[in-house]
Design a protein around this motif. Structure first.
Motif, PDB file in Angstrom:
ATOM      1  N   SER A 131       0.524  41.220 -11.483  1.00  8.54           N
ATOM      2  CA  SER A 131       0.925  40.442 -12.662  1.00  8.54           C
ATOM      3  C   SER A 131       2.402  40.066 -12.654  1.00  8.54           C
ATOM      4  O   SER A 131       2.824  39.208 -13.419  1.00  8.54           O
ATOM      5  CB  SER A 131       0.596  41.211 -13.945  1.00  8.54           C
ATOM      6  N   ARG A 132       3.200  40.681 -11.773  1.00 14.81           N
ATOM      7  CA  ARG A 132       4.624  40.333 -11.686  1.00 14.81           C
ATOM      8  C   ARG A 132       4.850  39.108 -10.805  1.00 14.81           C
ATOM      9  O   ARG A 132       5.900  38.494 -10.852  1.00 14.81           O
ATOM     10  CB  ARG A 132       5.428  41.498 -11.102  1.00 14.81           C
ATOM     11  N   ALA A 133       3.858  38.754  -9.984  1.00 16.51           N
ATOM     12  CA  ALA A 133       4.008  37.658  -9.023  1.00 16.51           C
ATOM     13  C   ALA A 133       3.345  36.386  -9.541  1.00 16.51           C
ATOM     14  O   ALA A 133       2.419  36.427 -10.342  1.00 16.51           O
ATOM     15  CB  ALA A 133       3.396  38.055  -7.681  1.00 16.51           C
ATOM     16  N   LYS A 134       3.844  35.254  -9.039  1.00 13.61           N
ATOM     17  CA  LYS A 134       3.267  33.948  -9.365  1.00 13.61           C
ATOM     18  C   LYS A 134       2.489  33.442  -8.159  1.00 13.61           C
ATOM     19  O   LYS A 134       2.997  33.424  -7.043  1.00 13.61           O
ATOM     20  CB  LYS A 134       4.361  32.942  -9.716  1.00 13.61           C
ATOM     21  N   LEU A 135       1.260  33.023  -8.395  1.00 12.09           N
ATOM     22  CA  LEU A 135       0.418  32.450  -7.354  1.00 12.09           C
ATOM     23  C   LEU A 135       0.532  30.936  -7.437  1.00 12.09           C
ATOM     24  O   LEU A 135       0.296  30.341  -8.492  1.00 12.09           O
ATOM     25  CB  LEU A 135      -1.023  32.897  -7.555  1.00 12.09           C
ATOM     26  N   VAL A 136       0.909  30.310  -6.327  1.00 12.68           N
ATOM     27  CA  VAL A 136       1.117  28.869  -6.280  1.00 12.68           C
ATOM     28  C   VAL A 136      -0.091  28.229  -5.591  1.00 12.68           C
ATOM     29  O   VAL A 136      -0.495  28.666  -4.508  1.00 12.68           O
ATOM     30  CB  VAL A 136       2.421  28.524  -5.527  1.00 12.68           C
ATOM     31  N   THR A 137      -0.642  27.201  -6.222  1.00 12.83           N
ATOM     32  CA  THR A 137      -1.839  26.530  -5.715  1.00 12.83           C
ATOM     33  C   THR A 137      -1.600  25.026  -5.705  1.00 12.83           C
ATOM     34  O   THR A 137      -0.998  24.474  -6.630  1.00 12.83           O
ATOM     35  CB  THR A 137      -3.038  26.835  -6.647  1.00 12.83           C
ATOM     36  N   LEU A 138      -2.074  24.366  -4.664  1.00  8.88           N
ATOM     37  CA  LEU A 138      -1.985  22.900  -4.598  1.00  8.88           C
ATOM     38  C   LEU A 138      -2.900  22.260  -5.625  1.00  8.88           C
ATOM     39  O   LEU A 138      -3.968  22.784  -5.925  1.00  8.88           O
ATOM     40  CB  LEU A 138      -2.406  22.405  -3.208  1.00  8.88           C
ATOM     41  N   THR A 139      -2.493  21.107  -6.122  1.00  7.47           N
ATOM     42  CA  THR A 139      -3.361  20.301  -6.971  1.00  7.47           C
ATOM     43  C   THR A 139      -3.947  19.168  -6.127  1.00  7.47           C
ATOM     44  O   THR A 139      -3.484  18.923  -5.007  1.00  7.47           O
ATOM     45  CB  THR A 139      -2.572  19.682  -8.149  1.00  7.47           C
ATOM     46  N   SER A 140      -4.895  18.471  -6.679  1.00  7.34           N
ATOM     47  CA  SER A 140      -5.484  17.343  -5.945  1.00  7.34           C
ATOM     48  C   SER A 140      -4.456  16.242  -5.699  1.00  7.34           C
ATOM     49  O   SER A 140      -4.572  15.485  -4.735  1.00  7.34           O
ATOM     50  CB  SER A 140      -6.698  16.796  -6.685  1.00  7.34           C
ATOM     51  N   ALA A 141      -3.434  16.143  -6.550  1.00  4.98           N
ATOM     52  CA  ALA A 141      -2.394  15.122  -6.366  1.00  4.98           C
ATOM     53  C   ALA A 141      -1.614  15.335  -5.069  1.00  4.98           C
ATOM     54  O   ALA A 141      -1.038  14.380  -4.533  1.00  4.98           O
ATOM     55  CB  ALA A 141      -1.432  15.128  -7.556  1.00  4.98           C
ATOM     56  N   ALA A 142      -1.591  16.552  -4.550  1.00  2.00           N
ATOM     57  CA  ALA A 142      -0.863  16.834  -3.309  1.00  2.00           C
ATOM     58  C   ALA A 142      -1.661  16.420  -2.072  1.00  2.00           C
ATOM     59  O   ALA A 142      -1.086  16.278  -0.986  1.00  2.00           O
ATOM     60  CB  ALA A 142      -0.532  18.327  -3.222  1.00  2.00           C
TER      61      ALA A 142
ATOM     62  N   ASP B 212      11.346  10.080   2.329  1.00  2.68           N
ATOM     63  CA  ASP B 212      10.583   8.872   1.998  1.00  2.68           C
ATOM     64  C   ASP B 212       9.679   9.107   0.789  1.00  2.68           C
ATOM     65  O   ASP B 212       9.308   8.165   0.097  1.00  2.68           O
ATOM     66  CB  ASP B 212       9.725   8.421   3.183  1.00  2.68           C
ATOM     67  N   HIS B 213       9.316  10.367   0.556  1.00  2.00           N
ATOM     68  CA  HIS B 213       8.461  10.738  -0.581  1.00  2.00           C
ATOM     69  C   HIS B 213       9.257  11.337  -1.729  1.00  2.00           C
ATOM     70  O   HIS B 213       8.692  11.923  -2.643  1.00  2.00           O
ATOM     71  CB  HIS B 213       7.395  11.742  -0.131  1.00  2.00           C
TER      72      HIS B 213
ATOM     73  N   GLU C 274       5.928  21.566  -9.245  1.00  2.00           N
ATOM     74  CA  GLU C 274       5.064  21.660 -10.427  1.00  2.00           C
ATOM     75  C   GLU C 274       5.319  20.470 -11.359  1.00  2.00           C
ATOM     76  O   GLU C 274       4.376  19.863 -11.878  1.00  2.00           O
ATOM     77  CB  GLU C 274       5.342  22.982 -11.134  1.00  2.00           C
ATOM     78  N   ALA C 275       6.596  20.104 -11.550  1.00  6.18           N
ATOM     79  CA  ALA C 275       6.939  18.957 -12.401  1.00  6.18           C
ATOM     80  C   ALA C 275       6.378  17.652 -11.847  1.00  6.18           C
ATOM     81  O   ALA C 275       6.036  16.744 -12.602  1.00  6.18           O
ATOM     82  CB  ALA C 275       8.456  18.856 -12.553  1.00  6.18           C
ATOM     83  N   LEU C 276       6.267  17.573 -10.508  1.00  2.98           N
ATOM     84  CA  LEU C 276       5.697  16.383  -9.860  1.00  2.98           C
ATOM     85  C   LEU C 276       4.172  16.387  -9.880  1.00  2.98           C
ATOM     86  O   LEU C 276       3.538  15.395  -9.501  1.00  2.98           O
ATOM     87  CB  LEU C 276       6.191  16.292  -8.412  1.00  2.98           C
TER      88      LEU C 276
ATOM     89  N   ASP D 193      -2.218  15.011   3.663  1.00  2.00           N
ATOM     90  CA  ASP D 193      -2.859  14.193   4.701  1.00  2.00           C
ATOM     91  C   ASP D 193      -1.820  13.430   5.515  1.00  2.00           C
ATOM     92  O   ASP D 193      -1.917  13.342   6.735  1.00  2.00           O
ATOM     93  CB  ASP D 193      -3.859  13.214   4.079  1.00  2.00           C
ATOM     94  N   GLU D 194      -0.820  12.867   4.831  1.00  3.31           N
ATOM     95  CA  GLU D 194       0.219  12.129   5.531  1.00  3.31           C
ATOM     96  C   GLU D 194       1.049  13.057   6.423  1.00  3.31           C
ATOM     97  O   GLU D 194       1.436  12.691   7.531  1.00  3.31           O
ATOM     98  CB  GLU D 194       1.126  11.396   4.546  1.00  3.31           C
ATOM     99  N   MET D 195       1.315  14.263   5.935  1.00  2.00           N
ATOM    100  CA  MET D 195       2.051  15.238   6.738  1.00  2.00           C
ATOM    101  C   MET D 195       1.287  15.563   8.020  1.00  2.00           C
ATOM    102  O   MET D 195       1.873  15.652   9.100  1.00  2.00           O
ATOM    103  CB  MET D 195       2.274  16.532   5.944  1.00  2.00           C
ATOM    104  N   ARG D 196      -0.004  15.748   7.882  1.00  2.00           N
ATOM    105  CA  ARG D 196      -0.829  16.068   9.057  1.00  2.00           C
ATOM    106  C   ARG D 196      -0.837  14.905  10.045  1.00  2.00           C
ATOM    107  O   ARG D 196      -0.758  15.104  11.255  1.00  2.00           O
ATOM    108  CB  ARG D 196      -2.238  16.445   8.621  1.00  2.00           C
ATOM    109  N   ALA D 197      -0.923  13.688   9.523  1.00  2.00           N
ATOM    110  CA  ALA D 197      -0.890  12.511  10.395  1.00  2.00           C
ATOM    111  C   ALA D 197       0.466  12.394  11.086  1.00  2.00           C
ATOM    112  O   ALA D 197       0.540  12.089  12.286  1.00  2.00           O
ATOM    113  CB  ALA D 197      -1.200  11.245   9.602  1.00  2.00           C
ATOM    114  N   LEU D 198       1.539  12.644  10.343  1.00  2.00           N
ATOM    115  CA  LEU D 198       2.878  12.611  10.918  1.00  2.00           C
ATOM    116  C   LEU D 198       3.012  13.668  12.010  1.00  2.00           C
ATOM    117  O   LEU D 198       3.554  13.392  13.081  1.00  2.00           O
ATOM    118  CB  LEU D 198       3.939  12.833   9.848  1.00  2.00           C
TER     119      LEU D 198
END
Length: 147
Positions: A87-98, A29-30, A73-75, A103-108
């Protein structure tokens, strides 16, 4: 294996499959895949993680994780930066857009849990949670002893 044990495992697997299926429908749906949604969920629960750590949590290969994170990331839902500890690894962090999707996932999840546990008393719910926690602990121990 006694038939009761097999029935238990089949029922447990069926319940997990139905839960994944329901979450998969909601993810679509998303315009997200289930693995993309699970990645957002893992980051929402645990905070910033390396792609490898996320992959271990959602059972996705490094190549798959790279593709998932690239799409998220593109979204605009995540950023990917060099891990200051490796330095060989990538750290992934949520943005405010997520945030709204998390919130919807938690409600679901709350709604799905409530529907799945309809007719169970509070004591039965607590017992089921305790037993499943113990079961997963046993399986993690079994898994780590086989490595």
């Amino acid at each position: 294996m006694p038939s009761d044990d097999k029935s238990f495992l089949v029922l447990l697997n069926d319940a997990a499959r139905q839960i994944r299926s329901e979450f998969g429908k909601r993810a679509r749906d998303h315009k997200l895949s289930l693995l993309q949604w699970r990645t957002l969920g893992a980051l929402g629960r645990h905070g910033a993680m390396t792609q490898g750590a996320i992959g271990a949590k959602i059972e996705a290969s490094p190549m798959t994780m790279s593709d998932i994170v690239t799409r998220l990331e593109a979204l605009g839902y995540v950023t990917r930066d060099v891990d200051p500890n490796d330095s060989r690894a990538k750290l992934v962090t949520l943005t405010s857009a997520a945030g709204p999707i998390i919130d919807e996932m938690r409600a679901l999840a709350a709604d799905l849990t409530a529907r799945a546990l309809t007719g169970f008393s509070e004591d039965e719910r607590a017992l089921m949670t305790a037993l499943l926690t113990r079961l997963t602990g046993n399986l993690e121990t079994l898994s780590s002893s086989n490595d």
